[in-house]
Write an enzyme that holds these catalytic residues in place. Sequence first.
Site: not given
Ligand code: UGA
Length: 433
Positions: A150, A254, A261, A264, A330
Amino acid sequence: MRLTVIGLGYLGATHAVAMAKLGHQVIGIEQDQSKLESLRQGKIPFHEPGLDSALTEVLATGRLTFQSEHDSQSSSAEIHFICVGTPQKESGEADTSYVVSATKQLAKHLKPESVVAGKSTIPVGTAAKLKHQMSEIAGFPVHLAWNPEFLREGTALEDSLKPDRIVVGSWDQYSVEKLKEAYQPILETGTPFLSLDVETAELVKVAANAFLATKISFINAMAEIAEAAGADAVALAEAIGHDERIGKKFLRSGIGFGGGCLPKDIRGFIARAEELGVGSSLDFLKDVDQINLRRRSRVVELAKQELGTLANKKVLVLGISFKPDSDDLRDSPSLEIARRLSELGAEVVIHDPVALAALKEPGKLKPEQNLEVAAKDADLVILGTEWKEYRDLEPAKLKVKSKVIIDGRNVLDVKKWQLAGWKVIALGRNIQN
Ligand code: UGA
């Protein structure tokens, strides 16, 4: 314990370092020679805070080594962790071909007492097929478990060493005990350990990502309503987030989610539900995807409203990675917006504290590492990725032609920018300038 980690991308490289930090003897196996060379020299081939120094530290102990193929030493490991990627196919389904070939390859070398622990994100039902295939090749019933990961980019090592929970799906208690032993130092700190059936463990990962994506799209849908009704989505998120059942995390409106992740995984989940004959159960995820993509179009619309024609206009995009503290491009919302504005005729300059080097084909985009040079004569600035240096930016540093900024992440101190003479446009906020 003696472990291997197969596939040294984001997940595998972090997991290999984390396992070696816990005191295990780890062999990392990776076919890509340039990745392998870089790791051997103590350099992580992507940007992840703290991981380079942790790699250097464990390399010095001799507990982590790298190789391109299985040999007699790696074959006798007690656990083999599968960490190869499962990218998205054009149809939306998850492409499991790397997991299939990595496990088939491993099965040829496997010892009956070794455990294979899959960490890659796979469609529910895949592990059962893999177990069958591997057992046929190996000639004995393979101990296969699914142990989803995770971690988040930007905090990957911390997430690996101090996870919220460890999930293991298995058909046999032997695999569970072996994995408990591997994670013992983490479990000693009180981390919950969930031993589940394999199908549930496979689902945990995609269900968690689907929920997170839904939460973000929920607040972005509220942002669309706020824009139409003259309300403020940021204040709304704060107010509903006080309810502990809702919570404030992952309610930042935003330009939406991107990366390797969430986008996809929701598409792969939709495709798998359709295969299972329960497609309508996940129809709402199609909306989650659409709301998310509409936010990117909204920024392009706002830019057009502000600039009229985009031809001969200079736009500066601040941040191209999909999130801060990462150079991962990505499905980056910010990069897509930059490309679309460029296709519409604008001269688009891109700045990023780290990720410009990762952009191998900038096309018409103009990468510029010096922020002051990048801003020169800009007609519009768009904040696309909320790197700390943009959140703390002094407006006076940007000597633009026209002081207009679209805050794509709702992170700027609006008053400060307005006092410096800027017009601030934000998503879901109806700011009076
Ligand atoms: C995500 C999950 O949060 C992890 O728990 C998971 O392990 C991972 O995918 C995976 O499948 O390997 P990650 O892709 O690193 O992690 O990034 P996030 O922090 O989840 O952010 C994802 C996107 O959502 C980013 O573009 C971020 O800017 C956006 N986001 C996040 C928002 O637009 N608003 C928010 O409130 C939070």
